[in-house]
Design a protein around this motif. Structure first.
Motif, PDB file in Angstrom:
ATOM      1  N   UNK A  62       0.130   6.177 -18.818  1.00  0.00           N
ATOM      2  CA  UNK A  62      -0.766   5.994 -17.664  1.00  0.00           C
ATOM      3  C   UNK A  62      -0.456   4.676 -16.937  1.00  0.00           C
ATOM      4  N   UNK A  63       0.705   4.096 -17.251  1.00  0.00           N
ATOM      5  CA  UNK A  63       1.035   2.808 -16.622  1.00  0.00           C
ATOM      6  C   UNK A  63       1.820   2.948 -15.323  1.00  0.00           C
ATOM      7  N   UNK A  64       1.877   4.158 -14.776  1.00  0.00           N
ATOM      8  CA  UNK A  64       2.575   4.346 -13.515  1.00  0.00           C
ATOM      9  C   UNK A  64       1.705   3.814 -12.372  1.00  0.00           C
ATOM     10  N   UNK A  65       2.330   3.245 -11.343  1.00  0.00           N
ATOM     11  CA  UNK A  65       1.532   2.841 -10.178  1.00  0.00           C
ATOM     12  C   UNK A  65       0.922   4.075  -9.505  1.00  0.00           C
ATOM     13  N   UNK A  66      -0.132   3.855  -8.758  1.00  0.00           N
ATOM     14  CA  UNK A  66      -0.855   4.965  -8.110  1.00  0.00           C
ATOM     15  C   UNK A  66      -0.700   4.890  -6.590  1.00  0.00           C
ATOM     16  N   UNK A  67      -0.368   6.034  -6.004  1.00  0.00           N
ATOM     17  CA  UNK A  67      -0.312   6.128  -4.538  1.00  0.00           C
ATOM     18  C   UNK A  67      -1.362   7.152  -4.113  1.00  0.00           C
ATOM     19  N   UNK A  68      -2.110   6.867  -3.050  1.00  0.00           N
ATOM     20  CA  UNK A  68      -3.177   7.773  -2.645  1.00  0.00           C
ATOM     21  C   UNK A  68      -3.095   8.125  -1.159  1.00  0.00           C
ATOM     22  N   UNK A  69      -2.940   9.415  -0.864  1.00  0.00           N
ATOM     23  CA  UNK A  69      -2.982   9.843   0.538  1.00  0.00           C
ATOM     24  C   UNK A  69      -4.425   9.743   1.030  1.00  0.00           C
ATOM     25  N   UNK A  70      -4.643   9.003   2.083  1.00  0.00           N
ATOM     26  CA  UNK A  70      -5.992   8.779   2.597  1.00  0.00           C
ATOM     27  C   UNK A  70      -6.203   9.518   3.922  1.00  0.00           C
ATOM     28  N   UNK A  71      -5.250   9.338   4.843  1.00  0.00           N
ATOM     29  CA  UNK A  71      -5.450   9.907   6.184  1.00  0.00           C
ATOM     30  C   UNK A  71      -5.613  11.417   6.145  1.00  0.00           C
ATOM     31  N   UNK A  72      -4.893  12.087   5.248  1.00  0.00           N
ATOM     32  CA  UNK A  72      -4.970  13.545   5.208  1.00  0.00           C
ATOM     33  C   UNK A  72      -6.372  14.009   4.817  1.00  0.00           C
TER      34      UNK A  72
ATOM     35  N   UNK B 219      -0.823   1.845  -3.601  1.00  0.00           N
ATOM     36  CA  UNK B 219      -0.399   2.103  -2.232  1.00  0.00           C
ATOM     37  C   UNK B 219      -1.302   3.171  -1.648  1.00  0.00           C
ATOM     38  N   UNK B 220      -1.614   3.043  -0.359  1.00  0.00           N
ATOM     39  CA  UNK B 220      -2.385   4.071   0.328  1.00  0.00           C
ATOM     40  C   UNK B 220      -1.583   4.570   1.522  1.00  0.00           C
ATOM     41  N   UNK B 221      -1.836   5.830   1.870  1.00  0.00           N
ATOM     42  CA  UNK B 221      -1.151   6.435   3.012  1.00  0.00           C
ATOM     43  C   UNK B 221      -2.181   6.635   4.115  1.00  0.00           C
ATOM     44  N   UNK B 222      -1.954   5.989   5.258  1.00  0.00           N
ATOM     45  CA  UNK B 222      -2.899   6.044   6.372  1.00  0.00           C
ATOM     46  C   UNK B 222      -2.124   6.261   7.655  1.00  0.00           C
ATOM     47  N   UNK B 223      -2.836   6.357   8.805  1.00  0.00           N
ATOM     48  CA  UNK B 223      -2.041   6.531  10.008  1.00  0.00           C
ATOM     49  C   UNK B 223      -2.440   5.744  11.243  1.00  0.00           C
ATOM     50  N   UNK B 224      -3.656   5.278  11.343  1.00  0.00           N
ATOM     51  CA  UNK B 224      -4.039   4.598  12.576  1.00  0.00           C
ATOM     52  C   UNK B 224      -3.541   3.139  12.553  1.00  0.00           C
ATOM     53  N   UNK B 225      -2.950   2.672  13.659  1.00  0.00           N
ATOM     54  CA  UNK B 225      -2.422   1.297  13.677  1.00  0.00           C
ATOM     55  C   UNK B 225      -3.479   0.244  13.344  1.00  0.00           C
ATOM     56  N   UNK B 226      -4.711   0.491  13.776  1.00  0.00           N
ATOM     57  CA  UNK B 226      -5.765  -0.490  13.500  1.00  0.00           C
ATOM     58  C   UNK B 226      -6.101  -0.527  12.004  1.00  0.00           C
TER      59      UNK B 226
END
Ligand code: B12
Ligand code: SF4
Lengths: 313, 450
Positions: free
Chosen positions: A240-250, A293-300
């Motif tokens: 469980x020591x892998x880093x986590x990435x989360x898609x947020x914008x979707x 890490x998070x995945x997002x899309x708006x520049x602001x």
């Protein structure tokens, strides 16, 4: 008696996983503390931000997103522009159009898009499939193949298709593998176990332990993050020591808060402001619980998150 | 901190008289340690031992009340650092700002904005619970007191007074509304303590470092004041985050009750950027702010934030469910169309809300899906063509004449199987999101389909 500052020291740490190549490469993980707990030890590489673009274009996106990509005529141009967004660390290409229940674009067509994006930017790349497990089992190995040499992160290997995706991305073509499970610590661990049994190095795996917009089943998301980090750091659980990435914008741009028109909800104010707030708040809630890490899309959103990460570094 | 059976045993009279119902003092002590018996059941415990026990078994974080009457709120009382360990008990409250440095128009606008955000989400009222009243040193006492009175008529207030005179005047003016008096620090705490204690209101403790906060709290406790809130706002976002986490962790994990108080985070001192404030209000809701002060609370900030807070503070052991049944909406009768979804309270709330907004008469059919969301219950096999068709045949078919069933877009794959299992029924696939229902139903109606 004066204040006795007690640190929460862990002997374990989160794996360091690099994506991309050259001086734009980014590293995820590496910390031995809970999210943002700089006072206890090392934050490692700190949190990173991915900017999402989709093969479906920006037709349904917020005005601020459209404005940012104004003048881009091809997905390649968009990818380049995405990589230049202030605060962005990597580019995420979502191949939504592949969904058999949607546009059902053929694999060849999608692969051409992946190539175009890869040629347009040397930023680290993350590629998300279409969510349909059978189609992804066919599509993602080909994505891994055309991106050889790019050290990309291929999302997602799931319980149902991890063999095809994991073998291609993690073994044959030397990419990083995104392991996606459904908001449950045991499922997350199990998937990492079977992927490593397949031969994929633990250091080549990044997890997506589930995501939701705040208010929409996000309670489980929080507890999964909390428990995964407690096991990884507190019990030295290597699986469980892998880093986590989360898609947020979707998740955040489809809910009512971000889509209802001002006409329908006059008291709520401008739609775009609500959409950004939903994206920012969901992303921060993920980061402070455990996402590397998070995945997002708006520049602001990207600007605000990157500022926050700096403030807390 | 919980005491062990042995530690409790040492405090018993060791008479083994059995009057407590246990064979020996040792057996009794073991039961007390497990929570199976109360220490008072032994008639021979000395006062000294009782005092020691109550100190040792007191909760690590005090429960503090602010506001009066219908506006009373409870803060603190938490026992865990993570929601999955048990549950968080007293949700974060939010306060919007007014300042005596503002002109009248600005003040009016801000006070009017406070009640403007007020709505319900799954049986919980969502609104701005408090108002933060800041004193600008240049504006003097009178304006501050007037402002405090105006604000306190709307919500419980947090008074940020800059000197004793203003503190006393403002507290006296609104003490019946049980405000929080902020501004006690290392140099003025004795005077502020007296003002708060005399008026019976909660005192907010501020400082320039975690160490200073700790010392000031300890000094106030020595004066006998345990009705406190700790203002963890320091001079940067980073230092404030550290203080918010360490105050809570020191109390709950390290059992140091000096920090066992609720906390306040004042975001208006950390940023003037609205989007950054949204990021920070999330950060400090997740990490241990009992009250978070924002500049203004509008819907853009509130909608995600209150949803998050609701998620964070729900009991992780209890899924929120609604009862299966036929819910006739908008005056639906036996001829109205049927629409189905799951029994997860959140889903029900969202879907029924949109259906009501559409104004179209609909029979909302809820079957037992284990209290899970549409896709979760589908993936778990609890919202399947079998479960839905069975429910319709057994509970709906004889009560409703319409033979049209609308299903959630996320389970479009069920259409074929449902048609096979429900002969004579037409299965209509709706859009993915509830918010799309209004248009969908209106279109159906306009086309004469319902
Ligand atoms: C929280 C969560 C859980 C929680 C359950 C919480 C709950 N009460 O449901 C837990 C952790 C228990 C869980 C478990 C599982 N989960 Co789960 N879970 C989620 C998560 C993160 C959020 C779900 C949620 O609360 N959504 C919010 C509600 C409101 O959504 P909803 O019910 O769909 O309603 C919306 C629409 O459908 C619409 N709507 C509803 N009804 C209707 C009707 C009409 C007519 C219309 C028009 C619209 C409409 O309105 C709402 C808003 O628009 C999702 C991922 C995600 N982001 O969605 C995964 C997800 C649903 N889970 C998934 C899975 C696989 C599972 C498990 C099977 C995993 C496993 N192998 O054990 C288990 C099954 C449970 C079990 N065995 O008991 C998958 C489903 C995959 C798929 N596409 O089939 C998902 C999508 C995650 C993923 N990407 O893999 N899960
Ligand atoms: S009543 Fe008190 S003294 Fe008597 S046995 Fe019980 S614990 Fe011991």
């Amino acid at each position: 008696m004066p204040f006795n500052r007690k640190l929460q020291k862990f002997s374990a740490s989160i794996n360091e996983v690099e994506i991309g190549t050259g001086d734009k490469a980014v590293k995820l993980g590496g910390q031995n503390v809970l999210p943002f707990y700089f006072f206890d030890g090392s934050l490692g590489n700190g949190c990173k931000i991915g900017v999402e673009i989709s093969d479906l274009g920006i037709e349904n996106d917020a005005e601020g997103v459209k404005a940012y990509y104004a003048g881009c005529n091809t997905i390649g141009e968009m990818a380049k522009k995405a990589s230049e967004m202030p605060g962005a660390d990597f580019v995420v290409l979502r191949l939504e159009g592949g969904d058999p229940n949607g546009l059902n674009k053929p694999v060849d067509e999608l692969i051409a898009i992946v190539k175009e994006v890869a040629d347009a930017t040397d930023a680290p790349l993350v590629v998300e499939g279409c969510k349909n497990v059978e189609k992804d089992a066919e599509l993602l190995p080909k994505v891994a193949e055309v991106l050889q040499g790019r050290n990309a992160l291929i999302m997602s290997a799931k319980e149902e298709n991890y063999k095809a995706v994991g073998a291609a991305a993690g073994l044959a073509y030397g990419q990083k593998v995104g392991a996606e499970s459904a908001v449950d610590i045991n499922l997350a661990k199990q998937l990492n176990v079977v992927l490593t049994q397949l031969g994929v190095a633990a250091q080549s795996i990044v997890m997506n332990t589930g995501s939701a917009a705040v208010g929409y089943g996000f309670d489980y998301t929080i507890s999964t993050f909390d428990r995964v980090r407690a096991a990884a750091l507190g019990q030295d659980d290597k699986m469980l020591q892998m880093p986590i990435i989360t898609p947020v914008s979707s998740e955040t741009w489809t809910v009512k808060e971000s889509t209802a028109s001002e006409e329908d909800e006059p008291a709520w104010g401008p739609v775009e402001e609500r959409g950004v707030s939903m994206e920012v708040q969901t992303a921060v809630a993920c980061l402070v619980s455990g996402s590397d890490a998070v995945i997002v899309k708006h520049p602001q959103t990207v600007a605000t998150l990157s500022q926050l990460i700096k403030e807390l570094a | 901190m919980a005491l062990s059976g042995i530690q409790i045993f040492k405090l018993t009279p060791k008479k083994n008289c059995k009057e407590c119902g246990s064979p020996t003092c040792m057996a009794f002590a073991m039961k007390v340690a497990q929570g199976a018996k109360k220490i008072e059941e032994c008639p021979y415990m000395s006062d000294d031992a009782l005092a020691q026990l109550s100190e040792a078994t007191a909760p690590p974080m005090k429960t503090i009340k602010v506001g009066a009457g219908d506006n009373e709120h409870t803060l603190g009382g938490e026992t865990v650092l993570y929601r999955h360990e048990k549950t968080f008990v007293n949700k974060t409250l939010y306060a919007a700002k007014v300042c005596s440095c503002m002109d009248d128009a600005e003040i009016e606008a801000r006070l009017a904005q406070v009640p403007a955000v007020d709505y319900e989400r799954i049986s919980e009222r969502m609104y701005t619970e408090m108002i933060y009243v800041n004193q600008a040193p240049s504006a003097g006492t009178d304006k501050f007191v007037e402002l405090a009175k105006k604000a306190a008529a709307i919500r419980p207030v947090i008074l940020d007074a800059k000197d004793e005179e203003a503190a006393k005047a403002a507290v006296d003016a609104v003490k019946d509304t049980k405000p929080v008096l902020m501004g006690a620090n290392a140099s003025n705490y004795e005077a502020f303590c007296k003002i708060a204690a005399d008026a019976g209101v909660v005192l907010g403790v501020s400082g320039t470092s975690i160490e200073e906060l700790y010392d000031t709290v300890a000094a106030l406790e020595k004066l006998g004041n345990k009705n406190l809130i700790i203002d963890v706002t320091l001079d940067s976002i980073k230092a404030t985050f550290e203080a918010a986490v360490l105050v809570r962790r020191t109390a709950l994990k390290d059992n140091d009750r000096t920090f066992g108080y609720p906390s306040i985070v004042n975001l208006t001192k950390l940023t003037d950027d609205k989007t950054m404030e949204e990021a920070l209000v999330t950060l400090f809701t997740m990490k241990y702010g009992s009250i978070v002060i924002v500049d203004k609370m509008d819907y853009a900030t509130a909608l995600p934030l209150y949803g998050l807070r609701q998620n964070l503070f729900t009991d992780p052991q209890k899924p929120m469910k609604v009862a299966p049944g036929i819910y006739p909406l908008n005056g639906a009768d036996e001829n109205s169309v049927c629409l189905t979804t799951v029994d997860f309270a959140l889903t029900y709330f969202l879907v029924s809300g949109e259906l009501e907004r559409s104004g179209v008469p609909v029979n909302l059919v809820i079957s037992d899906a284990g209290g899970l969301s549409v896709l979760t219950s589908w993936a778990a096999g609890k919202f399947s063509s079998t479960s839905i068709s069975k429910y319709i045949l057994e509970n709906v078919a004889d009560k409703v004449k319409s033979r049209k069933l609308i299903i959630p877009g996320k389970v479009a794959v069920l259409k074929g199987d449902l048609e096979a299992k429900l002969p004579g029924w037409e299965i209509v696939v709706a859009p993915l999101e509830a918010v799309q229902l209004v248009k969908f139903l209106k279109d159906m109606k306009a086309n004469g389909e319902i």
